[in-house]
Motif scaffolding. Sequence first.
Motif, PDB file in Angstrom:
ATOM      1  N   LEU A  45      15.461 -39.125   1.070  1.00 54.52           N
ATOM      2  CA  LEU A  45      14.199 -39.148   1.818  1.00 54.52           C
ATOM      3  C   LEU A  45      14.370 -39.618   3.256  1.00 54.52           C
ATOM      4  O   LEU A  45      13.491 -40.265   3.828  1.00 54.52           O
ATOM      5  CB  LEU A  45      13.159 -40.015   1.093  1.00 54.52           C
ATOM      6  N   PHE A  46      15.534 -39.301   3.864  1.00 57.31           N
ATOM      7  CA  PHE A  46      15.702 -39.525   5.296  1.00 57.31           C
ATOM      8  C   PHE A  46      14.875 -38.476   6.033  1.00 57.31           C
ATOM      9  O   PHE A  46      14.745 -37.354   5.564  1.00 57.31           O
ATOM     10  CB  PHE A  46      17.168 -39.372   5.708  1.00 57.31           C
ATOM     11  N   ASP A  47      14.322 -38.839   7.184  1.00 59.11           N
ATOM     12  CA  ASP A  47      13.628 -37.815   7.963  1.00 59.11           C
ATOM     13  C   ASP A  47      14.657 -36.891   8.611  1.00 59.11           C
ATOM     14  O   ASP A  47      15.840 -37.224   8.719  1.00 59.11           O
ATOM     15  CB  ASP A  47      12.702 -38.436   9.005  1.00 59.11           C
ATOM     16  N   LYS A  48      14.206 -35.713   9.052  1.00 59.35           N
ATOM     17  CA  LYS A  48      15.131 -34.695   9.547  1.00 59.35           C
ATOM     18  C   LYS A  48      15.908 -35.165  10.778  1.00 59.35           C
ATOM     19  O   LYS A  48      17.093 -34.853  10.928  1.00 59.35           O
ATOM     20  CB  LYS A  48      14.361 -33.411   9.872  1.00 59.35           C
ATOM     21  N   ALA A  49      15.243 -35.892  11.660  1.00 60.01           N
ATOM     22  CA  ALA A  49      15.911 -36.348  12.878  1.00 60.01           C
ATOM     23  C   ALA A  49      17.054 -37.293  12.541  1.00 60.01           C
ATOM     24  O   ALA A  49      18.168 -37.170  13.073  1.00 60.01           O
ATOM     25  CB  ALA A  49      14.912 -37.028  13.806  1.00 60.01           C
ATOM     26  N   ILE A 449      22.529 -34.213  17.504  1.00 61.82           N
ATOM     27  CA  ILE A 449      21.473 -34.633  18.430  1.00 61.82           C
ATOM     28  C   ILE A 449      20.490 -33.491  18.669  1.00 61.82           C
ATOM     29  O   ILE A 449      19.261 -33.677  18.644  1.00 61.82           O
ATOM     30  CB  ILE A 449      22.093 -35.102  19.759  1.00 61.82           C
ATOM     31  N   LEU A 450      21.021 -32.281  18.880  1.00 66.53           N
ATOM     32  CA  LEU A 450      20.161 -31.118  19.110  1.00 66.53           C
ATOM     33  C   LEU A 450      19.355 -30.767  17.867  1.00 66.53           C
ATOM     34  O   LEU A 450      18.185 -30.387  17.956  1.00 66.53           O
ATOM     35  CB  LEU A 450      21.001 -29.920  19.554  1.00 66.53           C
ATOM     36  N   SER A 451      19.965 -30.903  16.688  1.00 60.90           N
ATOM     37  CA  SER A 451      19.256 -30.609  15.443  1.00 60.90           C
ATOM     38  C   SER A 451      18.082 -31.551  15.231  1.00 60.90           C
ATOM     39  O   SER A 451      17.078 -31.182  14.611  1.00 60.90           O
ATOM     40  CB  SER A 451      20.218 -30.690  14.254  1.00 60.90           C
ATOM     41  N   SER A 452      18.186 -32.772  15.774  1.00 58.27           N
ATOM     42  CA  SER A 452      17.095 -33.751  15.607  1.00 58.27           C
ATOM     43  C   SER A 452      15.832 -33.323  16.358  1.00 58.27           C
ATOM     44  O   SER A 452      14.763 -33.894  16.151  1.00 58.27           O
ATOM     45  CB  SER A 452      17.545 -35.134  16.088  1.00 58.27           C
ATOM     46  N   LEU A 453      15.958 -32.298  17.223  1.00 54.58           N
ATOM     47  CA  LEU A 453      14.796 -31.772  17.950  1.00 54.58           C
ATOM     48  C   LEU A 453      14.033 -30.737  17.130  1.00 54.58           C
ATOM     49  O   LEU A 453      13.005 -30.225  17.583  1.00 54.58           O
ATOM     50  CB  LEU A 453      15.250 -31.133  19.274  1.00 54.58           C
ATOM     51  N   TYR A 454      14.542 -30.409  15.939  1.00 52.45           N
ATOM     52  CA  TYR A 454      13.905 -29.401  15.077  1.00 52.45           C
ATOM     53  C   TYR A 454      12.440 -29.768  14.848  1.00 52.45           C
ATOM     54  O   TYR A 454      12.120 -30.879  14.409  1.00 52.45           O
ATOM     55  CB  TYR A 454      14.647 -29.335  13.750  1.00 52.45           C
ATOM     56  N   PRO A 455      11.524 -28.863  15.156  1.00 51.58           N
ATOM     57  CA  PRO A 455      10.093 -29.222  15.100  1.00 51.58           C
ATOM     58  C   PRO A 455       9.579 -29.395  13.668  1.00 51.58           C
ATOM     59  O   PRO A 455      10.025 -28.691  12.755  1.00 51.58           O
ATOM     60  CB  PRO A 455       9.410 -28.023  15.774  1.00 51.58           C
ATOM     61  N   PRO A 456       8.651 -30.316  13.447  1.00 48.34           N
ATOM     62  CA  PRO A 456       8.035 -30.459  12.123  1.00 48.34           C
ATOM     63  C   PRO A 456       7.393 -29.143  11.709  1.00 48.34           C
ATOM     64  O   PRO A 456       6.793 -28.440  12.527  1.00 48.34           O
ATOM     65  CB  PRO A 456       6.982 -31.552  12.339  1.00 48.34           C
ATOM     66  N   GLY A 457       7.526 -28.819  10.430  1.00 51.95           N
ATOM     67  CA  GLY A 457       7.008 -27.536   9.958  1.00 51.95           C
ATOM     68  C   GLY A 457       6.395 -27.620   8.579  1.00 51.95           C
ATOM     69  O   GLY A 457       5.720 -28.602   8.234  1.00 51.95           O
ATOM     70  N   THR A 458       6.682 -26.605   7.782  1.00 55.41           N
ATOM     71  CA  THR A 458       6.056 -26.462   6.460  1.00 55.41           C
ATOM     72  C   THR A 458       6.196 -27.707   5.596  1.00 55.41           C
ATOM     73  O   THR A 458       5.225 -28.174   4.997  1.00 55.41           O
ATOM     74  CB  THR A 458       6.683 -25.257   5.730  1.00 55.41           C
ATOM     75  N   GLU A 460       6.841 -30.892   6.317  1.00 54.67           N
ATOM     76  CA  GLU A 460       6.110 -32.064   6.794  1.00 54.67           C
ATOM     77  C   GLU A 460       4.599 -31.885   6.646  1.00 54.67           C
ATOM     78  O   GLU A 460       3.881 -32.834   6.297  1.00 54.67           O
ATOM     79  CB  GLU A 460       6.460 -32.334   8.264  1.00 54.67           C
ATOM     80  N   ILE A 461       4.099 -30.675   6.925  1.00 56.51           N
ATOM     81  CA  ILE A 461       2.659 -30.402   6.794  1.00 56.51           C
ATOM     82  C   ILE A 461       2.216 -30.569   5.346  1.00 56.51           C
ATOM     83  O   ILE A 461       1.164 -31.152   5.055  1.00 56.51           O
ATOM     84  CB  ILE A 461       2.336 -28.988   7.319  1.00 56.51           C
ATOM     85  N   LYS A 462       3.056 -30.072   4.415  1.00 56.33           N
ATOM     86  CA  LYS A 462       2.724 -30.199   2.988  1.00 56.33           C
ATOM     87  C   LYS A 462       2.780 -31.658   2.545  1.00 56.33           C
ATOM     88  O   LYS A 462       1.913 -32.133   1.801  1.00 56.33           O
ATOM     89  CB  LYS A 462       3.688 -29.366   2.148  1.00 56.33           C
ATOM     90  N   LYS A 493       7.582 -41.639   6.714  1.00 61.10           N
ATOM     91  CA  LYS A 493       8.608 -41.078   7.612  1.00 61.10           C
ATOM     92  C   LYS A 493       8.329 -39.618   7.955  1.00 61.10           C
ATOM     93  O   LYS A 493       9.240 -38.778   7.986  1.00 61.10           O
ATOM     94  CB  LYS A 493      10.004 -41.233   6.997  1.00 61.10           C
ATOM     95  N   ILE A 494       7.068 -39.316   8.197  1.00 63.63           N
ATOM     96  CA  ILE A 494       6.664 -37.958   8.580  1.00 63.63           C
ATOM     97  C   ILE A 494       6.464 -37.935  10.092  1.00 63.63           C
ATOM     98  O   ILE A 494       5.644 -38.684  10.622  1.00 63.63           O
ATOM     99  CB  ILE A 494       5.345 -37.542   7.893  1.00 63.63           C
ATOM    100  N   PRO A 495       7.213 -37.117  10.832  1.00 64.63           N
ATOM    101  CA  PRO A 495       7.026 -37.049  12.294  1.00 64.63           C
ATOM    102  C   PRO A 495       5.650 -36.495  12.638  1.00 64.63           C
ATOM    103  O   PRO A 495       5.186 -35.545  12.021  1.00 64.63           O
ATOM    104  CB  PRO A 495       8.140 -36.097  12.741  1.00 64.63           C
TER     105      PRO A 495
END
Length: 544
Positions: A45-49, A449-458, A460-462, A493-495
């Motif tokens: 359950l680590f956040d994506k960043a 570092i660049l992958s941590s910029l991945y935008p919240p999506g499906t 996180e919304i769910k 831990k939801i962005p």
Amino acid sequence: MTSIPNQSKGHPKGLYVLFATEMWERFNYYGMRAILVLFMTKALLFDKAFASNLYGSYTGLVYLTPLIGGYIADRYWGNKKSIITGGLMMALGEFILFFCASLFHTNQSLSTFLFFTGLGFMIAGNGFFKPNISSLVGQLYPKGDKRSDAAYTIFYMGINVGGALGPIVCGFLGETGNVMDYKWAFFAGGIAMLLGVLVQIFFQKKYVVAPDGRELGLVPEGTPKAALNPLVIGIGLAAFSALMIGLFYIDAKVFSFLTYLLVASVLFIAFIIFTNKTLSNVEKQRIGVIFIVAFFVIFFWSAFEQAGASLTFFAAEQTQRDLGFITVPASIFASLNSIFVVSFAPIFAWLWIKLGKNEPASPTKMALGLFLLALGYLWIAFGVKDVASSTKVSMMWLIGMYALHTCGELCLSPIGLSLVNKLAPLKFASLLMAVWFLANAAANKFAGILSSLYPPGTAEIKQAADAGINLQPILSKTVTPSAAELAKLKDLKIPFEYQSILGIQINSLYEFFMMFVVMAGIASLILFAITKKLQKMMHQDILD
């Protein structure tokens, strides 16, 4: 003309021993890498960043430790002992991760400790294994034997057979929809690594031999007895593993020092080389070319290595993977690169020969590699343009992107390695190969570092919806969350906001992928522009 003894049309059996050992090790590495960020986000359950930065730290250190392992092998242990030791350490790391994945739901603190410990052993073991097995391939043949080039091609196939099988097997075993099954992917990686070690143990002495029949990779002459004392070795390995675990943990959780360490290492090597008064101006110019292309390589691999991070998130959440009778695990897409390498490598080898005198110079090929990488991201960017975050797109967008990226890799990776070998003065060959490895290490860290910029999506919304929060308007800043909602989002831990780079906010997957198009595209154009200058600095006429 000097004749080459014992040269035949076939290859020594030792080549296939090394092929098998490397195949199982690559199965282990790529299989584990394919499910790593999924395990971190879905089980731990680590956040994506945070998971992305961990991924970058891990893969960055994986490329850094071979400098230490290669040094110890050359001076104390020899290739054989180093390969077996490194393989056993990596297998142990996988089994530690197996226990981590078995305990995370009952003992989170112990599981986290085992997670960092397991990856630390993987990093340390790789340092001994990676630089030593490939060096044995060339030693199987007499100097000047034309079969050695073909041997490395065969060996490279072993890398990619393992790279293709690992994600497929580990994906189907671990990514079942039940987070408790991730442990079987780590277990499979550990078994694969043990198989590789057993192949080396049982067949090294008989088949991995020099043309005159001597066993290769033995302990160097004059090695101090203390360096081979089992107690000394055990303490040394324990200390080295503890150091890697500590460095990995500190970089991930305390202070991100790895980037500074890599930059300092390159500057230190540059100082040692360019202040050496025995080098001629021509040699210094050639070395300058190595440093310049290594810099551009960072931009290539930092985008390419999204395969183990953000592109895995994309495959899991935004890709339609149902084939009617089966759902394709997201981690399996990581095998596409190796499959395409095996398919496309003969075509590129034929193409360079066919072009003859019109064959592009090495820097031009590398610029073309960056261009193809940018084209791959442009392809997938248009695949997600104006697509809602809840909509899944065809897997053909990922497949097409990986095909273009592989074409880029074949223009850049083998060409770059060959260029370093050609341009490096013999007395600085190892140091300049270290520059190449350091560039790869920096690229992998930058990839995280660049992958941590991945935008919240499906996902996180769910997750937010399950907690009673409508995340989309909060992300788009049309709604201001209450203090209670913010507290809940932070606790889960939801962005709740998009990330920015150079002051530019990444609001969608389209913008995320276009970031790589711009980065790789600009790097490609600059490298194309300076190719003529680099060719002059290479002094190709003298090399020929």
